[in-house]
Design a protein around this motif. Structure first.
Motif, short mmCIF file in Angstrom:
data_model
loop_
_atom_site.label_atom_id
_atom_site.label_comp_id
_atom_site.label_asym_id
_atom_site.label_seq_id
_atom_site.Cartn_x
_atom_site.Cartn_y
_atom_site.Cartn_z
N ASP A 144 0.80 -1.25 0.00
CA ASP A 144 -0.02 0.13 0.01
C ASP A 144 0.84 1.33 0.12
O ASP A 144 0.46 2.23 -0.44
CB ASP A 144 -0.92 0.07 1.16
CG ASP A 144 -2.12 -1.23 1.16
OD1 ASP A 144 -2.22 -1.53 0.21
OD2 ASP A 144 -2.53 -1.52 2.22
N ASP A 145 2.05 1.46 0.59
CA ASP A 145 2.91 2.40 0.74
C ASP A 145 3.88 2.82 -0.28
O ASP A 145 4.68 3.40 -0.51
CB ASP A 145 3.53 2.49 2.16
CG ASP A 145 4.65 1.26 2.30
OD1 ASP A 145 4.34 0.32 1.70
OD2 ASP A 145 5.37 1.39 3.39
N LEU A 146 3.85 1.83 -1.26
CA LEU A 146 4.76 1.90 -2.39
C LEU A 146 4.19 2.92 -3.71
O LEU A 146 3.16 2.64 -4.05
CB LEU A 146 5.04 0.47 -3.20
CG LEU A 146 6.00 0.19 -4.26
CD1 LEU A 146 7.25 0.47 -3.87
CD2 LEU A 146 5.78 -0.98 -5.03
N ALA A 147 5.09 3.74 -4.05
CA ALA A 147 4.94 4.50 -5.21
C ALA A 147 4.73 3.78 -6.34
O ALA A 147 6.12 3.04 -6.79
CB ALA A 147 5.63 5.57 -5.15
N THR A 148 4.03 3.51 -7.07
CA THR A 148 3.99 2.82 -8.38
C THR A 148 3.52 3.60 -9.70
O THR A 148 3.07 4.73 -9.66
CB THR A 148 2.86 1.59 -8.46
OG1 THR A 148 1.52 2.49 -8.58
CG2 THR A 148 2.93 0.67 -7.26
N THR A 149 4.22 2.89 -10.75
CA THR A 149 3.68 3.63 -12.09
C THR A 149 2.46 3.66 -12.39
O THR A 149 1.59 2.72 -12.07
CB THR A 149 4.59 2.88 -13.22
OG1 THR A 149 4.23 1.78 -13.22
CG2 THR A 149 6.11 2.81 -13.11
N GLN A 150 2.00 4.69 -12.98
CA GLN A 150 0.46 4.68 -13.26
C GLN A 150 0.20 4.28 -14.84
O GLN A 150 -0.08 5.25 -15.75
CB GLN A 150 0.02 6.23 -12.95
CG GLN A 150 0.03 6.80 -11.56
CD GLN A 150 -0.62 5.61 -10.70
OE1 GLN A 150 -1.87 5.15 -10.76
NE2 GLN A 150 0.13 5.02 -9.84
N ALA A 151 0.61 3.08 -15.14
CA ALA A 151 0.60 2.72 -16.55
C ALA A 151 0.31 1.18 -16.39
O ALA A 151 0.52 0.54 -15.20
CB ALA A 151 1.88 2.79 -17.09
N LEU A 152 -0.22 0.58 -17.35
CA LEU A 152 -0.79 -0.75 -17.35
C LEU A 152 0.53 -1.63 -17.24
O LEU A 152 1.59 -1.13 -17.57
CB LEU A 152 -1.48 -1.06 -18.63
CG LEU A 152 -2.73 -0.18 -18.83
CD1 LEU A 152 -3.35 -0.83 -20.27
CD2 LEU A 152 -3.79 -0.70 -17.88
N ALA A 153 0.34 -2.76 -16.44
CA ALA A 153 1.72 -3.58 -16.23
C ALA A 153 1.10 -4.96 -16.60
O ALA A 153 -0.03 -5.46 -16.14
CB ALA A 153 1.94 -3.59 -14.71
N ASN A 154 1.80 -5.91 -16.84
CA ASN A 154 1.77 -7.26 -17.40
C ASN A 154 2.60 -8.19 -16.57
O ASN A 154 3.69 -8.73 -17.26
CB ASN A 154 1.55 -7.47 -18.70
CG ASN A 154 0.36 -6.73 -19.46
OD1 ASN A 154 -0.67 -7.28 -19.26
ND2 ASN A 154 0.90 -5.65 -20.12
N PRO A 155 2.42 -8.57 -15.29
CA PRO A 155 3.45 -9.14 -14.60
C PRO A 155 3.47 -10.75 -15.07
O PRO A 155 2.44 -11.35 -15.46
CB PRO A 155 2.89 -9.15 -13.20
CG PRO A 155 1.58 -8.81 -13.18
CD PRO A 155 1.32 -8.13 -14.38
N TYR A 156 4.47 -11.38 -14.71
CA TYR A 156 4.68 -12.65 -15.31
C TYR A 156 6.07 -13.40 -14.63
O TYR A 156 6.73 -12.61 -14.09
CB TYR A 156 5.00 -12.87 -16.85
CG TYR A 156 6.30 -12.19 -17.37
CD1 TYR A 156 7.46 -12.96 -17.49
CD2 TYR A 156 6.27 -10.86 -17.74
CE1 TYR A 156 8.51 -12.53 -17.72
CE2 TYR A 156 7.64 -10.38 -18.18
CZ TYR A 156 8.49 -11.35 -18.18
OH TYR A 156 9.88 -10.81 -18.67
N SER A 157 5.99 -14.55 -14.85
CA SER A 157 7.18 -15.46 -14.18
C SER A 157 7.28 -16.53 -14.89
O SER A 157 6.36 -17.24 -15.55
CB SER A 157 6.73 -15.87 -12.53
OG SER A 157 8.01 -16.62 -12.02
N VAL A 158 8.58 -17.10 -15.35
CA VAL A 158 8.90 -18.25 -16.05
C VAL A 158 9.48 -19.28 -15.29
O VAL A 158 10.47 -18.91 -14.39
CB VAL A 158 9.97 -17.74 -17.09
CG1 VAL A 158 10.35 -18.86 -18.07
CG2 VAL A 158 9.20 -16.51 -18.10
N VAL A 159 9.13 -20.58 -15.45
CA VAL A 159 9.81 -21.55 -14.86
C VAL A 159 10.27 -22.57 -15.56
O VAL A 159 9.39 -22.97 -16.65
CB VAL A 159 8.60 -22.28 -13.72
CG1 VAL A 159 9.17 -23.60 -13.38
CG2 VAL A 159 8.03 -21.32 -12.91
#
Length: 83
Positions: free
Chosen positions: A49-64
Motif C-alpha cells: 500500500d505504501d509503494l509508489a507505483t507507475t501509473q501505467a498498465l502492467a503485465n506481470p509474469y514469471s517463467v519456470v
C-alpha cells in the motif's frame, strides 16, 4: 547466473494479466507433476500500500523451467493463480 533452459526442459510462463498500475508480481509457489501433466500454482502479488507505483498498465509474469523427463504434452499445463 542461472542456466538457460535447454531442450531437456519444459518452460511454463505464468501471466498475471493486465493490471491497472505497476508494482505487481507473480510468484510461483509450487510446481508438480501429475502423470504427464505439469501443474503450476502461482500467486499474483499486489504492490504494498505504501509503494509508489507507475501509473501505467502492467503485465506481470514469471517463467519456470523444469526437466521435461516424462512430460508428453507441455501444452497441457494447469495454472492456479491465487490472489
Amino acid at each position: 547466473m542461472d542456466q538457460y533452459p535447454t531442450e531437456a526442459d519444459a518452460v511454463s510462463v505464468v501471466c498475471g494479466g493486465t493490471q491497472a498500475n505497476g508494482g505487481y508480481g507473480v510468484t510461483v509457489r509450487e510446481v508438480r507433476r501429475q502423470g504427464s501433466v505439469l501443474q503450476v500454482t502461482a500467486r499474483l502479488v499486489p504492490p504494498p500500500d505504501d509503494l509508489a507505483t507507475t501509473q501505467a498498465l502492467a503485465n506481470p509474469y514469471s517463467v519456470v523451467a523444469v526437466p521435461r523427463a516424462d512430460l508428453t504434452e507441455v501444452a497441457n499445463t494447469t495454472v492456479q493463480l491465487q490472489r
